[in-house]
Motif scaffolding. Structure first.
Motif, PDB file in Angstrom:
ATOM      1  N   LYS A 182      12.153  24.270  -3.009  1.00 25.33           N
ATOM      2  CA  LYS A 182      11.218  24.258  -4.141  1.00 25.33           C
ATOM      3  C   LYS A 182      11.073  22.847  -4.713  1.00 25.33           C
ATOM      4  O   LYS A 182       9.976  22.436  -5.073  1.00 25.33           O
ATOM      5  CB  LYS A 182      11.662  25.246  -5.211  1.00 25.33           C
TER       6      LYS A 182
ATOM      7  N   ARG B 262       7.486  21.315  -4.889  1.00 23.91           N
ATOM      8  CA  ARG B 262       6.911  21.287  -6.230  1.00 23.91           C
ATOM      9  C   ARG B 262       7.074  19.953  -6.940  1.00 23.91           C
ATOM     10  O   ARG B 262       6.322  19.663  -7.874  1.00 23.91           O
ATOM     11  CB  ARG B 262       7.537  22.394  -7.082  1.00 23.91           C
TER      12      ARG B 262
ATOM     13  N   TRP C 253       3.306  28.203  -2.526  1.00 19.06           N
ATOM     14  CA  TRP C 253       3.102  27.512  -3.797  1.00 19.06           C
ATOM     15  C   TRP C 253       1.605  27.389  -4.098  1.00 19.06           C
ATOM     16  O   TRP C 253       1.167  27.614  -5.229  1.00 19.06           O
ATOM     17  CB  TRP C 253       3.784  26.157  -3.767  1.00 19.06           C
TER      18      TRP C 253
END
Length: 62
Positions: free
Chosen positions: A54, A58, A15
């Motif tokens: 994710k 995130r 990321w």
């Protein structure tokens, strides 16, 4: 869903590379391989593991 810390760290690295515009194929492949391996070992759907991972990386606030 229980995601191992090493998998979270690997996704976090990917990321960070993506945000910097320098995501390498090697890093992306490593994440995919680790997600697949964890999914198979835990008997989980690979897509669901990837989405949970994710979200953790995130959107850590929620």
């Amino acid at each position: 869903m229980n995601i191992p810390d090493d998998l979270i760290a690997l996704e976090r690295s990917a990321w960070e590379e993506l945000q910097a515009g320098h995501l390498t194929a090697e890093t992306a492949s490593a994440v995919q391989a680790a997600v697949t391996a964890h999914s198979e070992e835990a008997g989980l759907d690979r897509y669901e593991v990837e989405m949970a991972l994710k979200r953790i990386v995130r959107h850590p606030e929620g």
